[in-house]
Design a protein around this motif. Structure first.
Motif, PDB file in Angstrom:
ATOM      1  N   SER A 221      94.041  92.062  88.465  1.00 25.82           N
ATOM      2  CA  SER A 221      92.962  92.982  88.785  1.00 25.82           C
ATOM      3  C   SER A 221      92.722  92.833  90.277  1.00 25.82           C
ATOM      4  O   SER A 221      92.310  91.756  90.737  1.00 25.82           O
ATOM      5  CB  SER A 221      91.689  92.615  88.006  1.00 25.82           C
TER       6      SER A 221
ATOM      7  N   ARG B  73      90.544  93.880  92.420  1.00 23.99           N
ATOM      8  CA  ARG B  73      89.190  93.567  92.913  1.00 23.99           C
ATOM      9  C   ARG B  73      88.805  92.131  92.617  1.00 23.99           C
ATOM     10  O   ARG B  73      88.107  91.477  93.391  1.00 23.99           O
ATOM     11  CB  ARG B  73      88.180  94.529  92.294  1.00 23.99           C
ATOM     12  N   ARG B  74      89.256  91.622  91.471  1.00 25.61           N
ATOM     13  CA  ARG B  74      88.960  90.236  91.096  1.00 25.61           C
ATOM     14  C   ARG B  74      89.910  89.253  91.757  1.00 25.61           C
ATOM     15  O   ARG B  74      89.489  88.193  92.256  1.00 25.61           O
ATOM     16  CB  ARG B  74      89.064  90.105  89.574  1.00 25.61           C
ATOM     17  N   ASP B  75      91.219  89.580  91.776  1.00 28.50           N
ATOM     18  CA  ASP B  75      92.225  88.580  92.086  1.00 28.50           C
ATOM     19  C   ASP B  75      92.671  88.537  93.534  1.00 28.50           C
ATOM     20  O   ASP B  75      93.116  87.482  94.003  1.00 28.50           O
ATOM     21  CB  ASP B  75      93.442  88.793  91.184  1.00 28.50           C
TER      22      ASP B  75
ATOM     23  N   TRP C 156      90.609  86.078  95.316  1.00 28.15           N
ATOM     24  CA  TRP C 156      90.980  84.761  94.777  1.00 28.15           C
ATOM     25  C   TRP C 156      92.265  84.258  95.425  1.00 28.15           C
ATOM     26  O   TRP C 156      92.358  83.082  95.829  1.00 28.15           O
ATOM     27  CB  TRP C 156      91.126  84.906  93.261  1.00 28.15           C
TER      28      TRP C 156
END
Length: 373
Positions: A320, A322-324, A327
């Protein structure tokens, strides 16, 4: 602005041309391209038969990159002028069947080509590859393909995030999460393969075997964390991998890796990856081959049915964005991933053909195009 334009189907002819932007659509943004990774997936479509590729020309090449937002459309809310962004070829609309079912890597908004975003001096309109077109001074992309990052990492490293880092790290930590102590096999020690290896080392894999025909690529694999290397031209690579990983016993396939990651750009390696995986293991396939639309692979029926192996696709590393992406950026900042050490070539926009040649000759691991230089 200047852009690297593919001009003829079936012919890898790339020209640097002056183009002008068409009016911005409400959901689009303009990004000043600071860096873009050059990969085999940028080159292989150029040499495939036109009927199998089905892409229009002229088109602006490059399907991921990093830069700074310099203009936004009227309906863009998540991003602002001045934002530093990583741009991917895979959108994340957040609303389609795939996004709401936790598979944003298959977002229904994904496209081989976007709508026309530029026009040439001859009046012919053109689009960017994958609705990106990163091999240019600017790229016009939908906001759902750009992720804001707050970091001091240099742009050449950020250009590596979308490809190859997210592909390799996402596959190893999201698609088929490697377990500590597991036996891992990587076919192809290019930039994606090295990303697999780094991720496997980071999570504490046991044996990490890299398979590659090139001596300097095998040396790189050892540098970045492989424990063993195999030359597939020096004998049976399947037998070599099985000997290294050992046989866990049983009447089925006890020998081989628990996790086998394929990134060799060769259809034969897909079949080998299956045979290098022990029963109950995971096979992750990434290849874009030189005959990417017509190459076929074959598996023996009984082992395919009873050995309990799971075969995974590796579209965009299954992340994802936006999430990853933030990260992954944090992992690079903390030194968990050595991206700077992978980059071994910087090229100006005018040197795009040199970058393609060096990349296909495997003389560079990670060529980076710097359009503003």
């Amino acid at each position: 602005m200047k852009a690297a334009v593919w001009t003829e189907l079936g012919n890898p002819n790339i020209e640097i041309r002056e183009v002008e932007a068409l009016p911005l659509r409400p959901h689009e943004i303009v990004v000043r391209v600071e860096a873009a990774n050059v990969s085999v997936s940028d080159y292989f479509p150029l040499t495939n038969h036109p009927k199998t590729v089905g892409q229009p020309v002229p088109q602006i090449l490059g399907h991921c990159g990093a830069g700074v937002v310099i203009e936004i459309g009227s309906r863009v809310e998540r991003l602002a002028v001045g934002d530093k962004v990583v741009v991917t070829s895979t959108p994340e609309c957040g609303e389609c069947h795939f996004c709401v079912n936790n598979s944003p890597e298959f977002c229904a908004e994904m496209a081989w080509m976007g709508p026309n975003t530029y026009t040439g001096a001859d009046g012919v309109e053109m689009a960017g590859n994958a609705y990106v077109g990163a091999f240019a001074e600017h790229m016009i992309v939908p906001d759902i393909q750009a992720t804001k990052v707050e970091t001091d990492l240099p742009f050449d490293q950020l250009a590596m995030v979308a490809l190859p880092i997210a592909t390799g790290v996402g596959a190893a930590l999201r698609i088929a999460p490697i377990t500590p102590g597991a036996d891992v096999v990587v076919l192809g020690a290019g930039s994606v393969g090295i990303s697999y290896i780094q991720a496997a080392k980071m999570v504490g894999a046991g044996t990490i075997v890299a398979v590659d025909p090139l001596p300097h690529r095998r040396a790189l694999a050892l540098k970045f964390g492989a424990t063993h290397v195999v030359d597939p031209g020096a004998g049976d690579p399947i037998a070599a991998v099985q000997e290294i990983t050992g046989n866990k016993g049983g009447m089925l396939a006890g020998a081989g890796g628990d996790f086998v990651f394929e990134a060799a750009a060769d259809a034969r390696a897909i079949e080998q990856a299956w045979d290098m995986c022990r029963s109950g293991g995971h096979v992750v396939l990434c290849s874009v081959t030189d005959q990417m639309m017509t190459a076929k692979v074959t598996f023996t029926a009984l082992p395919f049915a009873v050995q309990g192996k799971t075969v995974h696709a590796c579209q965009g590393g299954g992340i994802s964005q936006r999430r990853d992406i933030p990260w992954i950026v944090k992992m690079i900042e903390r030194g968990q991933l050595d991206v700077a050490g992978m980059i071994d070539g910087h090229y100006s926009l005018a040197q795009i053909n040199d970058a393609m040649t060096d990349m296909m000759a495997r003389t560079v691991l990670a060529p980076i195009l710097m359009p503003q230089s």
